[in-house]
Scaffold this active site. Structure first.
Site, PDB file in Angstrom:
ATOM      1  N   GLU A 142       0.662  -1.232   0.059  1.00 33.94           N
ATOM      2  CA  GLU A 142       0.045  -0.042   0.035  1.00 33.94           C
ATOM      3  C   GLU A 142       0.851   1.267   0.092  1.00 33.94           C
ATOM      4  OE1 GLU A 142      -2.912  -0.207   3.009  1.00 33.94           O
ATOM      5  OE2 GLU A 142      -3.825  -1.989   1.957  1.00 33.94           O
ATOM      6  N   GLU A 171      -5.142  -8.516  -0.226  1.00 32.67           N
ATOM      7  CA  GLU A 171      -5.815  -8.526   1.110  1.00 32.67           C
ATOM      8  C   GLU A 171      -7.249  -8.111   0.728  1.00 32.67           C
ATOM      9  OE1 GLU A 171      -4.521  -5.089   3.751  1.00 32.67           O
ATOM     10  OE2 GLU A 171      -2.402  -5.764   3.700  1.00 32.67           O
TER      11      GLU A 171
END
Ligand code: BGC
Length: 449
Positions: free
Chosen positions: A166, A354
């Site tokens: 991320e 995720e």
């Protein structure tokens, strides 16, 4: 009743990150990270929670891996803590830190579980932050040296590698919004950090090829889907900008070696200039083997120049259900992200690195955790993954976030994402109903709708 079957060899996995689960913050020579500092800064993390003990996975990993095997997952995604490997970020290598990850990976293999290793999930060594952190281009060199150390040590044992988790959180959330470590609030800092992280990613991919490391390398950006409220051009543009600064800003340079011009212009209009040095874009666009996609939420919105939002975007409340952390449940957004990637960037292999939900259910009178909300959330999202596969998107696996409840960053221990409940007082683990549901899915590779 219909059977929805996933492709043979589809990988069902679960994910965690070092700082969120390991604990043992002072053990075996680990250095301090920016999250140790941030969590000790009053007002930054819920109730001053920190990662000193977390789920104590540093000690309890053999038991946790047994549970993974019981759950039938084929792969476990974890991250390596840079401050365990090079405690001050740039100096001597700590062999004990490497030994921990060898033990972890060996244990996984013993149970037939494939490791997916993320090099960076936010725990920058504090000593590097003291020298400017990701705002300082030298951090790129230190990162590449750290990556080389991990590659050379674990090569042959790990086949799936991700550079960064991320990059939007590392850059904008941490340097512009200020909610994560180191807690800065300047747009220019967000743009600079995003660029440095992408260059570090590209250099690491090049190094991976040069060293001839076996396996595959990718990156795991977080995505969201913001749907325009109407067909008006201004709504479409505003929604593009708002999801674009998560999705496009990272995916386009990685996949094509170019930043999205519209957003570059938008940031310029807000006083933030992109500073590119010669050779950066070629590095950033280095060919990767897979894209990791993290997806949780999204929304619907429209253009509103008075909204006070950086992108003149205003979310329109749709009355959708939300998880306990307050995020919209928007399963179709995952399908939209996946089909957008295929449309824009072709058939790159994708792993959902995720996806998961925050529900804070604890044990009921029967001692079990009946997290029906999570089961529903997961079910709806994996069905969208299946739909994307049917539409020709090359999705090869899915990792649920998270294997177990853990340190949820600025929310401390107040928000729970696990398939396994953790009692932080006793370190007891209780598999939730979602664990049993996921086990069935992983074992059958199909579900009924
Ligand atoms: C992060 C995880 C985090 C999860 C839930 C993702 O953004 O990679 O570390 O726990 O979302 O917030």
């Amino acid at each position: 009743m219909t059977i929805v079957k996933f492709p043979d060899h589809f990988i069902w996995g679960a994910a965690t990150a070092a700082f969120q689960v390991e604990g043992a913050y002072k053990e075996d020579g680990r250095g301090m990270s920016i999250w140790d500092t941030f969590s000790r800064t009053p007002g930054k993390v819920f109730e001053g929670d920190n990662g000193d003990v977390a789920c104590d996975m540093y000690h309890l990993y053999p038991e946790d891996i047994k549970r993974m095997a019981d759950m039938g997952i084929r792969s476990y995604r974890f991250s390596v803590a840079w401050p365990r490997i090079i405690p001050d970020g740039s100096g001597a290598v700590n062999e004990k830190g490497l030994a921990f990850y060898h033990n972890l990976v060996d244990e996984l293999h013993k149970h037939g579980i494939e490791p997916m290793l993320t090099l960076y999930h936010w725990d920058l060594p504090q000593a590097l932050q003291d020298r400017g952190g990701w705002l300082n281009r030298e951090t790129i060199d230190h990162f590449v040296r750290y990556a080389e150390t991990v590659f050379n040590s674990l090569r042959g044992k790990v086949r799936f590698w991700a550079t960064f988790n991320e990059p939007w959180c590392i850059s904008f959330l941490s340097h512009y919004i200020g909610a994560h470590a180191p807690g800065m609030t300047e747009l220019q800092a967000g743009v600079d950090v995003a660029h440095h992280v992408l260059v570090a990613h590209g250099r690491t991919v090049q190094l991976f090829r040069k060293l001839g490391i076996e396996g595959q390398i990718g990156i795991a950006p977080n995505t969201e889907w913001q749907e325009p409220y109407s067909d008006k051009e201004e709504d479409i543009e505003a929604a593009y900008r708002r999801s674009g600064y998560l999705n496009e800003w990272f995916l386009r340079p990685v996949m094509t070696g170019k930043y999205p011009e519209k957003l570059v212009e938008w940031f310029r209009g807000k006083g933030a200039e992109l500073k590119i040095e010669e050779g950066d874009m070629e590095l950033i666009g280095s060919k990767i083997d897979f894209l990791g996609i993290n997806y949780y939420t999204g929304g619907v919105g429209r253009y509103n120049p008075d909204s006070g939002d950086l992108f003149d975007y205003e979310e329109v409340p749709m009355g959708w259900d939300k998880t306990d952390i307050g995020w919209n449940i928007y399963p179709q957004g995952l399908y939209n992200v996946l089909t957008y990637i295929k449309r824009e960037f072709g058939d790159i292999a994708i792993y959902i690195t995720e996806n998961g939900a925050c529900y804070n259910d604890g044990p009921s009178a029967d001692g079990k955790v009946h997290d029906t909300g999570r089961v529903e959330y997961l079910r709806k999202h994996v069905l969208q993954v299946h739909r994307a596969i049917e539409s020709g998107v090359n999705v090869k696996g899915y990792y649920c976030w998270s294997l177990m409840d853990n340190f949820e960053w600025a929310y401390g221990y107040s928000m729970r994402f696990g398939l396994i409940y953790v009692d932080y007082e006793t370190q007891e683990r209780i598999p939730k109903d979602s664990y049993r549901w996921y086990r069935k899915l992983a074992q059958l590779n199909w579900l009924e709708v």
